[in-house]
Design an enzyme around this catalytic site. Structure first.
Site, short mmCIF file in Angstrom:
data_model
loop_
_atom_site.label_atom_id
_atom_site.label_comp_id
_atom_site.label_asym_id
_atom_site.label_seq_id
_atom_site.Cartn_x
_atom_site.Cartn_y
_atom_site.Cartn_z
N ASP A 57 -3.41 -10.50 -8.17
CA ASP A 57 -3.68 -9.64 -9.32
C ASP A 57 -2.51 -8.84 -9.88
O ASP A 57 -2.07 -9.04 -11.01
CB ASP A 57 -4.86 -8.71 -9.00
CG ASP A 57 -4.75 -8.02 -7.63
OD1 ASP A 57 -3.71 -8.14 -6.97
OD2 ASP A 57 -5.74 -7.35 -7.23
N GLU B 117 -11.57 -1.02 -10.69
CA GLU B 117 -11.02 -1.95 -11.68
C GLU B 117 -11.82 -2.03 -12.98
O GLU B 117 -11.24 -2.11 -14.08
CB GLU B 117 -10.87 -3.35 -11.07
CG GLU B 117 -9.73 -3.50 -10.07
CD GLU B 117 -10.03 -2.84 -8.74
OE1 GLU B 117 -9.08 -2.52 -8.00
OE2 GLU B 117 -11.23 -2.64 -8.42
N GLU C 68 0.83 -1.21 0.00
CA GLU C 68 0.00 0.00 0.00
C GLU C 68 0.86 1.26 0.00
O GLU C 68 0.54 2.24 -0.68
CB GLU C 68 -0.95 0.00 1.20
CG GLU C 68 -1.92 -1.17 1.25
CD GLU C 68 -2.97 -1.12 0.15
OE1 GLU C 68 -3.00 -0.14 -0.62
OE2 GLU C 68 -3.77 -2.08 0.06
N ARG D 131 0.58 3.72 -3.30
CA ARG D 131 -0.11 4.98 -3.03
C ARG D 131 0.86 6.14 -2.83
O ARG D 131 0.72 7.19 -3.45
CB ARG D 131 -1.00 4.83 -1.78
CG ARG D 131 -2.11 3.82 -1.93
CD ARG D 131 -2.90 3.70 -0.62
NE ARG D 131 -3.75 2.52 -0.61
CZ ARG D 131 -5.08 2.53 -0.48
NH1 ARG D 131 -5.71 3.67 -0.32
NH2 ARG D 131 -5.77 1.41 -0.46
N THR E 238 -0.50 0.45 -10.35
CA THR E 238 -1.75 -0.21 -10.01
C THR E 238 -2.68 0.67 -9.17
O THR E 238 -3.81 0.27 -8.90
CB THR E 238 -1.47 -1.56 -9.30
OG1 THR E 238 -2.63 -2.38 -9.37
CG2 THR E 238 -1.06 -1.33 -7.85
#
Length: 559
Positions: free
Chosen positions: A312, A445, A179, A183, A529
């Site tokens: 993913d 997504e 994360e 981010r 992502t």
């Protein structure tokens, strides 16, 4: 002479008298034939004119893109700022919809600014903030590039001031490697690439340096949690046998390679590339890895194989590092590994009955589970992005698969009373799909994949689907003090959190879905992502990239 003139006059006007043709059927047929022929010629010319206008529009866009490239090349090393983007005819509907998305961003941001300034995330219903990421200003940093792209100058400058004066990473906090990288590191690097402001690069380096000890394992496969102050790293207590998570360990490559390119320090790239080298040693023929990997020996643990949660973005980054590296031989390994994984993906594909929805199953050992996460709806966009690297037949096959999966993901939304998707879906024989976990937390997504498919195919259907999803968010998730998720997509019951990725990803992809393709061109940028665009730099060029962007290049688009 007078009689002659009279006869001549009547000879002309008789052809305009219908009775003349009623008495002469052959001439009537000839007249009808002439009329039809002339009509066809006129209709054909009108079609040609319309086709010409469409071609001119597309050529104008291409000329504009080439002019931008030429200007950027001229500006290298000179610090010269490019001129304002030329006006290109746009669909008024796109302009109106883009403005609506921009207004949604303003509403989300102003609510955060009013009730949760400096906090990680806004809790709209209680009108306060929460530090769900240890007080790293997650929403602030996640939103920076969205504000910049949308041309929200005043909001961007205020956020920049907070980053300059209040953002402090010296915290006794156990942070998620995954994360924090996608981010914070990604958000800061993207904003640096867009603005050229070194403040953001310095901050990105600061937090990245605090994450580096996580890679100090026997194999170089990182631990997934690290204390930002002490540097002590470990894996989650709930992970099987102390294993590292596949997605969490294989989703730092874009950001850390970019950081090495922009700072000239190879240590960041070396850390993340060692992970891929290690995983490639025993990479299976089908390219599918389970979600748990032993960081001591690199062996996969017996666990679920999925393109949903915890798997993913590993597959996403195999492709995107190849794109980031300008698709050169330097990054060939990433493409090869990704293509192996896509062979494995094909083995997970199944179709529902009776409606033949294409979906991606999960696998545990030799057993399949007919379940698909909404998180796996990134896959259509990934497949569309990667299809062009194949030969014609394979390209068509994977693009068709991308389109089929996108239809399924869109129906995740359309199949519920709120028209918002649940967290995951189960497929049962004769019953198509049914919601499993029924919450919706404003995930991006599906709209991400719609963005890629629209950009890469030009099919405006994907814009319509995206607009329908946006309207469902507006109807069900927008409240006076921000946007909230739903506890249940069947009842519409609301939760109390505005996820930072709603501003970073969902609204950004929706905005770009209705923007010209020259805005954050896929030829020049690659999205991490968390939807943070990073400038594509050739792999063998480790110098700081010259960022020669126009003033408000992106936000300068009217609307």
């Amino acid at each position: 002479m007078a009689r002659g003139r009279s006869i001549a006059g009547s000879g002309i006007w008789r052809y305009l008298n219908p009775a003349y043709y009623l008495r002469r059927p052959k001439r009537l047929a000839l007249l009808f034939f002439v009329f039809v022929s002339v009509s066809m010629v006129v209709w054909d010319r009108m079609n040609l004119t319309r086709e010409h206008e469409v071609k001119v529009y597309k050529l104008n866009e291409e000329v504009l893109r080439l002019e931008q490239m030429v200007e950027e090349l001229k500006g290298v090393g000179s610090g010269k700022t490019l001129m304002t983007q030329k006006d290109v005819p746009e669909n008024p509907v796109d302009i109106e919809r883009r403005q609506k998305v921009k207004e949604a961003m303003i509403h989300a941001w102003s609510s955060y600014e009013k009730y949760a300034w400096g906090k990680d995330e806004l809790q709209p219903r209680t009108k306060d903030g929460t530090d769900s990421f240890g007080g790293l200003g997650a929403t602030m940093i996640d939103s920076l590039d969205t504000l910049y792209i949308m041309g929200l100058d005043e909001q961007f400058q205020k956020a920049r001031e907070w980053v300059a004066t209040s953002l402090d990473f010296d915290k006794d906090y156990d942070a998620s490697m995954f994360e924090t990288t996608i981010r914070v590191v990604g958000g800061l690097l993207s904003t640096y690439d867009l603005s050229g402001d070194k403040l953001f690069l310095d901050k990105a380096k600061d937090i990245a340096d605090r994450l580096l000890p996580a890679w100090n394992t026997p194999t170089g496969i990182p631990y997934n949690i690290i204390n930002l102050r002490s540097g002590n790293a470990h894996n989650p207590s709930w992970a099987a046998g102390g294993a590292s998570i596949l997605a969490d360990s294989g989703t730092e490559q874009l950001e850390f390679i970019a950081l090495s390119q922009r700072t000239g320090d190879p240590k960041y790239q070396q850390k993340v590339e060692k992970v891929i080298t290690e995983l490639n040693k025993n990479f299976p023929a089908d390219g599918l890895l389970p979600i748990y990997i032993n960081p001591d020996n690199g062996n996969p643990s017996y666990s679920t194989t999925t393109f949903g949660a915890m798997g993913d973005s590993f597959y996403e980054y195999l492709l995107k590092v190849w794109v980031q590296g300008n698709k050169t031989s330097e990054v060939k390994l990433y493409r090869e590994m990704w293509e192996k994984s896509m062979k494995g993906l094909l083995s997970l594909i199944n179709k529902s009955t009776p409606s033949s929805f294409t979906y991606i199953r999960e696998k545990n050992g030799n057993s399949f589970n007919d379940k698909m996460d909404e998180l796996a709806c990134f896959a259509p966009g990934m497949l569309a992005l990667g299809a062009s690297g194949y030969g014609p037949d394979e390209e068509k096959k994977f693009l068709t698969l991308a389109e089929e999966l996108a239809w399924t993901c869109y129906n995740f939304y359309q199949s519920t009373p709120t028209k918002l998707a649940g967290e995951n879906y189960f497929f049962n024989a004769g019953q198509d799909m049914s919601v499993g976990t029924s919450w919706n937390i404003l995930r991006p997504e599906t709209v991400e994949s719609l963005f890629y498919l629209w950009r890469l195919t030009g099919n405006k259907t994907y814009q319509e689907w995206g607009w329908n999803i946006f309207q469902a968010f507006e109807k069900n998730s927008r409240i006076e003090s921000g946007y909230v998720g739903l506890k249940d997509v069947n009842t519409g019951a609301k939760d109390n959190k505005m996820q930072s990725f709603f501003l970073a990803e969902t609204l950004k992809y929706l905005y770009l879905l209705f923007s010209p393709s020259s805005v954050i061109s896929l030829d020049d940028w690659v999205f991490n992502t968390e939807a943070h665009p990073l400038k594509i730099v050739a792999r063998n060029d480790q110098r700081k990239p010259t960022i020669t962007l126009r003033q408000r290049r992106f936000g300068g688009i009217k609307g």
